[in-house]
Design a protein around this motif. Structure first.
Motif, PDB file in Angstrom:
ATOM      1  N   ALA A   1      13.144   5.846   1.651  1.00  0.00           N
ATOM      2  CA  ALA A   1      12.306   6.500   0.651  1.00  0.00           C
ATOM      3  C   ALA A   1      11.995   5.551  -0.510  1.00  0.00           C
ATOM      4  O   ALA A   1      10.980   5.712  -1.187  1.00  0.00           O
ATOM      5  CB  ALA A   1      12.982   7.768   0.134  1.00  0.00           C
ATOM      6  N   THR A   2      12.864   4.536  -0.710  1.00  0.00           N
ATOM      7  CA  THR A   2      12.644   3.587  -1.805  1.00  0.00           C
ATOM      8  C   THR A   2      12.370   2.171  -1.296  1.00  0.00           C
ATOM      9  O   THR A   2      12.450   1.213  -2.061  1.00  0.00           O
ATOM     10  CB  THR A   2      13.862   3.565  -2.756  1.00  0.00           C
ATOM     11  OG1 THR A   2      15.050   3.344  -1.994  1.00  0.00           O
ATOM     12  CG2 THR A   2      13.974   4.873  -3.531  1.00  0.00           C
ATOM     13  N   LYS A   3      12.021   2.046  -0.022  1.00  0.00           N
ATOM     14  CA  LYS A   3      11.728   0.707   0.510  1.00  0.00           C
ATOM     15  C   LYS A   3      10.453   0.172  -0.137  1.00  0.00           C
ATOM     16  O   LYS A   3       9.607   0.923  -0.614  1.00  0.00           O
ATOM     17  CB  LYS A   3      11.606   0.731   2.035  1.00  0.00           C
ATOM     18  CG  LYS A   3      10.300   1.244   2.564  1.00  0.00           C
ATOM     19  CD  LYS A   3      10.197   1.007   4.056  1.00  0.00           C
ATOM     20  CE  LYS A   3       8.859   1.415   4.597  1.00  0.00           C
ATOM     21  NZ  LYS A   3       7.735   0.650   4.081  1.00  0.00           N
ATOM     22  N   GLN A   4      10.336  -1.133  -0.144  1.00  0.00           N
ATOM     23  CA  GLN A   4       9.120  -1.758  -0.633  1.00  0.00           C
ATOM     24  C   GLN A   4       7.966  -1.376   0.298  1.00  0.00           C
ATOM     25  O   GLN A   4       8.120  -1.408   1.520  1.00  0.00           O
ATOM     26  CB  GLN A   4       9.280  -3.276  -0.691  1.00  0.00           C
ATOM     27  CG  GLN A   4      10.228  -3.753  -1.760  1.00  0.00           C
ATOM     28  CD  GLN A   4       9.728  -3.392  -3.143  1.00  0.00           C
ATOM     29  OE1 GLN A   4       8.562  -3.619  -3.483  1.00  0.00           O
ATOM     30  NE2 GLN A   4      10.601  -2.798  -3.942  1.00  0.00           N
ATOM     31  N   PRO A   5       6.815  -1.018  -0.250  1.00  0.00           N
ATOM     32  CA  PRO A   5       5.724  -0.524   0.590  1.00  0.00           C
ATOM     33  C   PRO A   5       5.184  -1.552   1.581  1.00  0.00           C
ATOM     34  O   PRO A   5       4.615  -1.185   2.599  1.00  0.00           O
ATOM     35  CB  PRO A   5       4.655  -0.094  -0.413  1.00  0.00           C
ATOM     36  CG  PRO A   5       5.011  -0.766  -1.690  1.00  0.00           C
ATOM     37  CD  PRO A   5       6.484  -0.997  -1.678  1.00  0.00           C
ATOM     38  N   TRP A   6       5.392  -2.812   1.328  1.00  0.00           N
ATOM     39  CA  TRP A   6       4.883  -3.849   2.228  1.00  0.00           C
ATOM     40  C   TRP A   6       5.854  -4.175   3.354  1.00  0.00           C
ATOM     41  O   TRP A   6       5.529  -4.930   4.262  1.00  0.00           O
ATOM     42  CB  TRP A   6       4.537  -5.120   1.453  1.00  0.00           C
ATOM     43  CG  TRP A   6       5.575  -5.542   0.462  1.00  0.00           C
ATOM     44  CD1 TRP A   6       5.609  -5.249  -0.866  1.00  0.00           C
ATOM     45  CD2 TRP A   6       6.754  -6.318   0.725  1.00  0.00           C
ATOM     46  NE1 TRP A   6       6.744  -5.785  -1.448  1.00  0.00           N
ATOM     47  CE2 TRP A   6       7.460  -6.458  -0.492  1.00  0.00           C
ATOM     48  CE3 TRP A   6       7.287  -6.910   1.867  1.00  0.00           C
ATOM     49  CZ2 TRP A   6       8.650  -7.153  -0.591  1.00  0.00           C
ATOM     50  CZ3 TRP A   6       8.478  -7.606   1.767  1.00  0.00           C
ATOM     51  CH2 TRP A   6       9.144  -7.720   0.547  1.00  0.00           C
TER      52      TRP A   6
END
Length: 194
Positions: free
Chosen positions: A138-143
């Motif tokens: 849920a908090t991973k980097q979007p890239w």
């Protein structure tokens, strides 16, 4: 006229042999003062995308191989244990080389010194331990693109739903020692059960 390559008899000494067994695996810090060996496969490998791990690693995630500490053998100088805050509020100890300060593993409050979360990137062959699961996505980097076929959960997970049976059995064997360590820790802080 057809030319063919000469046929040479096979020398048994040059036959291709099977790949060496996966374990033990060795690793260490950048300056090689701290060296260690994983004697067996880990219980499970987490790729954690929580913001806390992002900050601690200075990267998009932390990749940790969870293993019983008595299955990690020191091959050189032991790392220094550094008390560090954790997201749980209970703290953790990060094992760092006393010279180059590379983190080689952590001990979290739940199991303390009995379980090591080995930093997979410190292995000589880190590609041997890909993640078994991606957590806190849920908090991973979007890239960061997660690979198909590897479980991914928004936060943490139910161990029984993801761990292999052999790892669950190893954990069961370790639980009495973890419970004893937790009780001793509470007693040392003057806490009581109940």
């Amino acid at each position: 006229m057809v030319h063919t390559a000469p046929v040479h008899p096979v020398n048994p000494a040059h036959q291709v042999t099977a790949a060496p067994p996966l374990f033990p695996l060795e690793g260490g810090c950048d300056c090689h003062l701290v060296r260690y060996r994983l004697q067996t496969p880990p219980l499970f490998v987490h790729c954690c995308h929580c913001r806390w791990c992002q900050r601690e690693s200075g990267a998009a995630f932390a990749l940790n191989a969870m293993i019983e500490s008595d299955r990690v053998t020191s091959l050189a100088q032991a790392p220094a244990l550094v008390d560090t805050p954790s997201a749980s509020g209970l703290g953790q100890q990060i094992a760092r080389c006393p010279t180059c300060h590379v983190a080689v593993w952590s001990h979290y409050a739940g199991a303390g010194p009995l379980v090591s979360f080995v930093r997979v990137g410190t292995l000589d062959e880190p590609d041997r331990l890909p993640p078994d699961i991606h957590i806190f996505t849920a908090t991973k980097q979007p890239w960061v693109l997660l690979p198909p076929g590897v479980p991914a959960v928004p936060e943490y997970y139910e161990r029984e739903a993801h761990w292999p049976a052999a790892s669950l059995a190893r954990r069961q064997m370790l639980l009495p020692r973890i419970e004893a360590w937790q009780a001793a820790r509470r007693a040392g802080r003057g806490e009581t059960d109940g």
